[in-house]
Design an enzyme around this catalytic site. Structure first.
Site, PDB file in Angstrom:
ATOM      1  N   HIS A 165      -4.583   1.021  11.309  1.00 34.11           N
ATOM      2  CA  HIS A 165      -5.875   0.407  11.626  1.00 34.11           C
ATOM      3  C   HIS A 165      -6.032   0.342  13.138  1.00 34.11           C
ATOM      4  O   HIS A 165      -6.320  -0.724  13.699  1.00 34.11           O
ATOM      5  CB  HIS A 165      -5.990  -1.034  11.113  1.00 34.11           C
ATOM      6  CG  HIS A 165      -5.371  -1.342   9.792  1.00 34.11           C
ATOM      7  ND1 HIS A 165      -4.859  -2.582   9.477  1.00 34.11           N
ATOM      8  CD2 HIS A 165      -5.204  -0.585   8.681  1.00 34.11           C
ATOM      9  CE1 HIS A 165      -4.410  -2.572   8.226  1.00 34.11           C
ATOM     10  NE2 HIS A 165      -4.598  -1.385   7.725  1.00 34.11           N
ATOM     11  N   GLU A 206       0.798  -1.230   0.000  1.00 34.78           N
ATOM     12  CA  GLU A 206       0.000   0.000   0.000  1.00 34.78           C
ATOM     13  C   GLU A 206       0.830   1.279   0.000  1.00 34.78           C
ATOM     14  O   GLU A 206       0.347   2.335   0.420  1.00 34.78           O
ATOM     15  CB  GLU A 206      -0.914   0.008   1.239  1.00 34.78           C
ATOM     16  CG  GLU A 206      -1.960  -1.087   1.256  1.00 34.78           C
ATOM     17  CD  GLU A 206      -2.986  -0.831   2.343  1.00 34.78           C
ATOM     18  OE1 GLU A 206      -4.153  -0.644   2.011  1.00 34.78           O
ATOM     19  OE2 GLU A 206      -2.574  -0.815   3.526  1.00 34.78           O
ATOM     20  N   HIS A 212     -11.629  -0.008   6.846  1.00 35.27           N
ATOM     21  CA  HIS A 212     -10.215  -0.264   6.662  1.00 35.27           C
ATOM     22  C   HIS A 212      -9.366   0.407   7.755  1.00 35.27           C
ATOM     23  O   HIS A 212      -8.648  -0.273   8.475  1.00 35.27           O
ATOM     24  CB  HIS A 212      -9.818   0.225   5.255  1.00 35.27           C
ATOM     25  CG  HIS A 212      -8.384  -0.009   4.901  1.00 35.27           C
ATOM     26  ND1 HIS A 212      -7.888   0.088   3.628  1.00 35.27           N
ATOM     27  CD2 HIS A 212      -7.319  -0.313   5.658  1.00 35.27           C
ATOM     28  CE1 HIS A 212      -6.598  -0.156   3.618  1.00 35.27           C
ATOM     29  NE2 HIS A 212      -6.230  -0.416   4.838  1.00 35.27           N
ATOM     30  N   HIS A 242      -0.315   5.488   7.912  1.00 40.34           N
ATOM     31  CA  HIS A 242      -1.542   4.746   7.624  1.00 40.34           C
ATOM     32  C   HIS A 242      -1.698   3.681   8.695  1.00 40.34           C
ATOM     33  O   HIS A 242      -0.748   2.959   8.988  1.00 40.34           O
ATOM     34  CB  HIS A 242      -1.459   4.096   6.240  1.00 40.34           C
ATOM     35  CG  HIS A 242      -2.548   3.087   5.999  1.00 40.34           C
ATOM     36  ND1 HIS A 242      -3.876   3.420   6.035  1.00 40.34           N
ATOM     37  CD2 HIS A 242      -2.499   1.750   5.747  1.00 40.34           C
ATOM     38  CE1 HIS A 242      -4.599   2.332   5.808  1.00 40.34           C
ATOM     39  NE2 HIS A 242      -3.788   1.312   5.638  1.00 40.34           N
TER      40      HIS A 242
END
Lengths: 260, 260, 260, 260
Positions: free
Chosen positions: C99, C78, C167, C97
């Site tokens: 989660h 990603e 996500h 980024h």
């Protein structure tokens, strides 16, 4: 020369540390066991946080909660909980009083804990609820008088657990390891029951299931497995050994640091 | 001389400890893998808490869950879960039975777990729900008879996970590392699904997304990354190595302390 | 001879480990920083779980997310998230980024995160919400194509954070330490916002407060204090150093154990 | 030669670390104590995260929150909280300002914390709620001006705790150990109050109970037990000693690693 009493004292100290490490006890709470050779006595630590308790901290009490030898240290104010239950229940060999976070929402809201999963059946079909205020009015909520302990023991009746309004819970067992399992599974049950509320109102197990599943934690297989597991977790969690003897003063500890 | 079986036994012991350290297993739960050279056998530890399992604890069983060699230790009472699923599902290479706190509210409330985020797609589109009481009435909720294991395997069907009423869950995989990922991501999914309820009723992923995202944890890249991470966390969490062999008695441990 | 690039690489590796230790990153998630001497490049680790990242893992990428040197290891699938944002936002110097469990209920329920306490103002007045499905239909939800990264960057716009449906989230900063603070405070804010729902529907801070309180985490005083704190916690949490180099096989680790 | 001031400075540094380790303080928050020999001064650390504070970090301030000696380090921006309360309340000997996660939902939702269990009675019968915006409009929510500190002290009045809108709480005590207990029990009370909401709306203790139970944490027995427990937990949690002196640069730490 090992004997039954020495072994039981070691096991009781370990039970204190296990229950503290598993989140049942914290700065407060206490665990006792009936004397193995004299049913008129019980064993309980001097006033100390359970995670720190060593065999030397364990004292003997008569069932009216008087120390057998003159005490050299502070005693738990609430030891009548233990004495009064041993008096009322000849079948009880071990007692734990605690304020575990998992059960506090129920003790505060006055709502019943019911067995909602197989291991939770260890709490039994009914968990009675005792409100000290009903009989004694405004107090500091500690159970310190014989009458208070007797009232609690009456509410416990033939059950395995009693919730105490705004305060905590008291758990009993036919043996020390049974008590430890029941105390831990009770907390898991309460936690799951509370979290399941977001999905609906959880029903208790069927009555027949409670009876059958309530015996799981007594299977020799299971006792061995859980005791080994909880002991290992306790050991692994102690990177630094707890300090023995009296708490060091800040000054004393500084000196020790300087010496390293 | 290393061989496939020895390596797999080491990996299975490690998988037990990883799943325990990541909060899927606790004092209870177990993980098995099909024998790499004989599809009519599977590998599973003797009765022991998963965090303590070492290669020497792993035994071989036939698919009717009988030990291949006469056992010298207690066996898991619920090993039929593994045997019955290997019999019913030739594609299954690994099985995990657990009572993870994250999934218990769903097992207790009887509400479905649905995939709500990309990694959660590893549970598949549907998670069937098995109620032992429907077929067997009041039991202690343990799955100990062949008929109980077969019933559970039927409910699992072609799915990857089956929830077990008031008890826990059973998860399967086409390989051991796939099983470990699925078990961990299932718990994360359940936790997020429950917490999202405070904001609304979470919908599952689209059907096409479940199929595509369900394969993420099989990407070699991802398998390497997650296995390294979980192994490292396990190592870092062990300040004190777990005790090998049988649990020491309190007496034995005291002597050891005295010797230090 | 120390230089700006070497220092920044060390800081980036540390930022990865801090964000993992503080619960923002886990097996997944990644942090990058723009090259200090070449705005057309950025620095990002090879594919590895953030808690394990060391300076040697950091690689250079062009803004179209191609490695500057031929890679010897797996790369994050990603990484276009980073490249596309650096292309679109000349003011952005660092990207994360993640989660994180704290924000997942919002990403799953599709509900906005709003700043509810002074440090939470670091997320800014609005947190846009990006749904990959709107533009790309069924995918595995990973952001792997340039068009996907560009779409995400457009949704981010001039904001500091963008939530990603089912996500996770992507966070940007004008400097690496600013990014780390914003990522951690965002998670605290989300946690408090969710928990406050039990008491009512929490309103955001006043617009003027958001602007003023959003600058707290940039005060030099605060940057020093938080960085020292998070670094110390990371160090204290590592009883055992993480293993460097490639993950050891179970066999290799066994040998090592035997040698101890 | 030990004296009262040196001992109190050691105790204050320890109180900072205990409150950080017990989850009351994090990167932020601070604890002060009135000077034992001069009621016109108070003791407070330089700007540093509480878990790292050592006796050398403690400075002396006048009650208008000016350092007695020219400072060589950053000072807490919000020290007027302490000075203004010591000016207004001659009976207050110790002050703690914190943003503990347990109380944030109440500070954010603007709902009162009420004593719901025996130890929670330490917060007193009423916990006033202060909204900086009422008097000062849009700010960054930090309490940095004398007028802001005075306004907060007025809202605190004769109470033991004041909640601060969107920010946190400030707690006072007649002695340092009393303050530490009250701060910890306040967080437990808030946590239990919030969790009990899933079961109903928890009522406060009876007025007479609050008065009686509020004194539990002052019993010498209890002070000794809790202080020993919290000190031990802090020690056990430190596998690696915190770094003393200024935070090391990443470069410096690398060199240290290389030397190992």
């Amino acid at each position: 020369m090992p004997d039954k009493l020495t072994d039981l004292i070691e096991e009781l100290a370990l039970a204190n540390r296990i229950l503290a490490h598993e989140g049942v006890l914290d700065a407060f709470g206490h665990v006792s066991v009936r004397h193995p050779n004299d049913p008129g006595r019980y064993l309980l630590s001097r006033s100390r946080s359970p995670l720190l308790i060593e065999p030397d901290d364990i004292l003997q009490y008569t069932l009216d909660s008087k120390p057998v030898s003159p005490p050299k240290a502070h005693l738990y104010a609430e030891r009548v909980i233990h004495g009064c239950i041993y008096q009322a229940r000849g079948d009880v060999m071990a007692v734990c009083h605690h304020h575990a976070p998992a059960i506090m929402p129920f003790a505060i809201a006055g709502k019943p804990i019911v067995p909602v999963f197989h291991l939770g059946a260890a709490v039994g079909e009914d968990v009675p609820f005792w409100d000290q205020h009903d009989e004694f009015g405004d107090t500091n909520l500690l159970v310190v008088k014989a009458e208070e302990g007797q009232s609690l023991a009456r509410k416990l009746g033939r059950h395995s657990v009693v919730l105490m309004n705004r305060h905590g819970a008291t758990v009993v067992g036919g043996a020390l390891k049974e008590l430890v399992s029941r105390s831990i599974f009770m907390c898991q049950n309460a936690e799951y029951q509370l979290r399941a509320l977001a999905l609906g109102t959880p029903e208790p197990l069927h009555r027949g299931e409670i009876k059958l599943a309530g015996a799981i934690s007594l299977m020799p297989n299971v006792v061995t497995r859980t005791w080994e597991y909880w002991s290992m977790r306790l050991d692994a969690g102690r990177a630094v050994p707890p300090r023995h003897g009296a708490a060091k003063t800040p000054r004393a500890r500084k000196t020790k640091k300087a010496r390293r």
